[in-house]
Design a protein around this motif. Structure first.
Motif, PDB file in Angstrom:
ATOM      1  N   VAL A   1       9.504  -7.802   6.054  1.00 56.44           N
ATOM      2  CA  VAL A   1      11.185  -7.691   6.064  1.00 56.44           C
ATOM      3  C   VAL A   1      10.403  -6.985   4.540  1.00 56.44           C
ATOM      4  CG1 VAL A   1      12.814  -8.307   4.265  1.00 56.44           C
ATOM      5  CG2 VAL A   1      12.258  -9.210   7.038  1.00 56.44           C
ATOM      6  N   TYR A   2       8.676  -7.653   4.010  1.00 57.54           N
ATOM      7  CA  TYR A   2       8.862  -7.180   2.470  1.00 57.54           C
ATOM      8  C   TYR A   2       7.718  -6.679   2.224  1.00 57.54           C
ATOM      9  CZ  TYR A   2      11.825 -11.553   2.107  1.00 57.54           C
ATOM     10  OH  TYR A   2      13.094 -12.155   2.119  1.00 57.54           O
ATOM     11  N   ASN A   3       7.192  -5.694   3.141  1.00 59.41           N
ATOM     12  CA  ASN A   3       5.991  -4.848   3.100  1.00 59.41           C
ATOM     13  C   ASN A   3       6.937  -3.770   1.766  1.00 59.41           C
ATOM     14  OD1 ASN A   3       4.066  -5.420   4.125  1.00 59.41           O
ATOM     15  ND2 ASN A   3       4.386  -4.179   5.719  1.00 59.41           N
ATOM     16  N   ASN A   4       5.966  -2.937   0.868  1.00 57.26           N
ATOM     17  CA  ASN A   4       6.050  -2.050   0.386  1.00 57.26           C
ATOM     18  C   ASN A   4       7.315  -2.442  -1.078  1.00 57.26           C
ATOM     19  OD1 ASN A   4       4.773  -0.287   1.100  1.00 57.26           O
ATOM     20  ND2 ASN A   4       5.581  -0.304   2.696  1.00 57.26           N
ATOM     21  N   MET A   5       7.472  -3.953  -1.492  1.00 58.70           N
ATOM     22  CA  MET A   5       8.388  -4.952  -2.326  1.00 58.70           C
ATOM     23  C   MET A   5       7.457  -4.816  -3.764  1.00 58.70           C
ATOM     24  SD  MET A   5      11.650  -7.632  -1.667  1.00 58.70           S
ATOM     25  CE  MET A   5      12.329  -6.010  -0.437  1.00 58.70           C
ATOM     26  N   PHE A   6       7.729  -4.231  -4.278  1.00 59.19           N
ATOM     27  CA  PHE A   6       6.998  -4.094  -6.336  1.00 59.19           C
ATOM     28  C   PHE A   6       7.221  -6.313  -6.164  1.00 59.19           C
ATOM     29  CE2 PHE A   6       7.646  -4.171 -10.814  1.00 59.19           C
ATOM     30  CZ  PHE A   6       6.452  -4.159 -10.913  1.00 59.19           C
ATOM     31  N   SER A   7       6.883  -6.837  -6.616  1.00 58.78           N
ATOM     32  CA  SER A   7       7.013  -8.199  -7.036  1.00 58.78           C
ATOM     33  C   SER A   7       7.741  -8.228  -7.778  1.00 58.78           C
ATOM     34  CB  SER A   7       5.285  -8.660  -7.842  1.00 58.78           C
ATOM     35  OG  SER A   7       4.490  -7.476  -8.898  1.00 58.78           O
TER      36      SER A   7
ATOM     37  N   SER B   1      12.560   2.787  -4.116  1.00 59.53           N
ATOM     38  CA  SER B   1      11.151   3.134  -3.714  1.00 59.53           C
ATOM     39  C   SER B   1      10.749   2.485  -1.795  1.00 59.53           C
ATOM     40  CB  SER B   1       9.392   2.639  -4.214  1.00 59.53           C
ATOM     41  OG  SER B   1       9.881   3.593  -5.770  1.00 59.53           O
ATOM     42  N   TYR B   2      11.449   0.553  -2.102  1.00 60.19           N
ATOM     43  CA  TYR B   2      11.252   0.224  -0.661  1.00 60.19           C
ATOM     44  C   TYR B   2      12.721   0.407  -0.564  1.00 60.19           C
ATOM     45  CZ  TYR B   2      12.774  -4.036   1.985  1.00 60.19           C
ATOM     46  OH  TYR B   2      12.892  -4.653   2.549  1.00 60.19           O
ATOM     47  N   LEU B   3      13.524   1.309  -0.488  1.00 61.37           N
ATOM     48  CA  LEU B   3      14.207   1.664   0.930  1.00 61.37           C
ATOM     49  C   LEU B   3      13.841   2.860   1.465  1.00 61.37           C
ATOM     50  CD1 LEU B   3      17.855   1.237  -1.266  1.00 61.37           C
ATOM     51  CD2 LEU B   3      16.502  -0.405   0.647  1.00 61.37           C
TER      52      LEU B   3
ATOM     53  N   ILE C   1       0.870  -1.364  -0.234  1.00 61.75           N
ATOM     54  CA  ILE C   1       0.285   0.130  -0.012  1.00 61.75           C
ATOM     55  C   ILE C   1       1.015   1.299  -0.215  1.00 61.75           C
ATOM     56  CG2 ILE C   1       0.030   0.377   2.900  1.00 61.75           C
ATOM     57  CD1 ILE C   1      -2.705   0.495   0.052  1.00 61.75           C
ATOM     58  N   GLY C   2       1.891   1.203   0.587  1.00 63.85           N
ATOM     59  CA  GLY C   2       3.051   2.009   0.265  1.00 63.85           C
ATOM     60  C   GLY C   2       3.289   2.761  -1.195  1.00 63.85           C
ATOM     61  N   LEU C   3       3.476   1.989  -1.679  1.00 64.32           N
ATOM     62  CA  LEU C   3       3.920   2.036  -2.814  1.00 64.32           C
ATOM     63  C   LEU C   3       3.230   3.854  -3.533  1.00 64.32           C
ATOM     64  CD1 LEU C   3       5.128  -1.413  -4.549  1.00 64.32           C
ATOM     65  CD2 LEU C   3       6.497   0.059  -3.198  1.00 64.32           C
ATOM     66  N   SER C   4       3.651   3.894  -4.684  1.00 64.34           N
ATOM     67  CA  SER C   4       2.592   4.845  -5.839  1.00 64.34           C
ATOM     68  C   SER C   4       1.503   5.052  -6.213  1.00 64.34           C
ATOM     69  CB  SER C   4       3.987   5.975  -6.221  1.00 64.34           C
ATOM     70  OG  SER C   4       5.204   5.799  -6.265  1.00 64.34           O
ATOM     71  N   CYS C   5       0.802   4.880  -5.405  1.00 63.25           N
ATOM     72  CA  CYS C   5      -0.200   4.599  -6.171  1.00 63.25           C
ATOM     73  C   CYS C   5      -1.646   5.774  -5.841  1.00 63.25           C
ATOM     74  CB  CYS C   5      -0.944   3.797  -4.630  1.00 63.25           C
ATOM     75  SG  CYS C   5      -0.513   1.815  -4.219  1.00 63.25           S
TER      76      CYS C   5
END
Length: 217
Positions: A179-185, A137-139, A59-63
């Protein structure tokens, strides 16, 4: 039940998806073919329904603004959750192949790909360049994670032998919110599978036979 399965990932039940599913089945008679999609969509008949609550959230990625479009965007960023759910619900296949609904192919999996390897994806890069937008984005959200990143490429025409998909499922569900929140697939698959040493490209000529860009058919 056969010992190999193709999961047809999708988010609708229109004529295009219905026809493409039948093409996949016709080309791959030696495989079981199961449509799969996220809960909350009108899916194809007899689809496996994937649930999000046990997995990382993007959800935190640029939506876009909140609402239905926002959910669709988050799900697009999280196609790998369909892979994990496929394993959770169907853990006993020997081989797993994932095929997005808008991929167009005129060849069978067996006639085109080498499925003797543990894993392949269409455009794997390990490690990817540091300036890749999805790493940046993840960082923004991960302050202390020390990961060696990988890029698995498009989440279609991607193959896992059982043990590799099991490892992916286990990793993505362990401490998943940390660890893996907000990490593109593509980044998440590449990072996890890359850590096993199994990340590899499928074929350099894949675009001559298979397309996932309908604008350039």
């Amino acid at each position: 039940m056969k010992d190999r399965v193709i999961f047809f990932t999708h988010h609708g039940n229109n004529s295009f998806e219905q026809i493409n599913l039948q093409i996949v089945k016709k080309l791959n008679t030696e495989w079981d073919v199961i449509p799969i999609g996220f809960e909350g969509y009108t899916l194809l008949e007899e689809s496996a329904v994937a649930y999000r609550d046990r997995y990382p959230c993007n959800i935190g990625l640029s939506c876009p603004p909140t609402g239905d479009n926002n959910i669709r965007a988050v799900d697009w960023y999280s196609a790998d959750i369909l892979f994990a759910e496929a394993y959770r619900q169907y853990p006993n296949y020997k081989d797993y192949f994932f095929y997005e609904y808008d991929t167009i192919s005129n060849v069978s999996v067996d006639s085109f790909f080498d499925t003797s390897v543990p894993f392949f994806g269409p455009r794997c890069v390990y490690p990817p360049p540091d300036h890749w937008n999805w790493i940046k984005s993840y960082l923004k959200f991960a302050n202390s994670q020390k990961l060696k990143f990988g890029n698995a490429g498009q989440t279609t025409c991607m193959f896992f032998q059982n043990e590799v998909l099991k490892q992916f499922y286990t990793k993505i569900t362990e401490n998943y919110r940390k660890v893996y929140n907000n990490m593109f697939s593509e980044l998440r698959i590449g990072t996890i599978v890359g850590s096993t040493g199994q990340l590899r490209k499928s074929r350099p000529d894949i675009h001559e036979y298979i397309s996932w860009d309908l604008a350039h058919l």
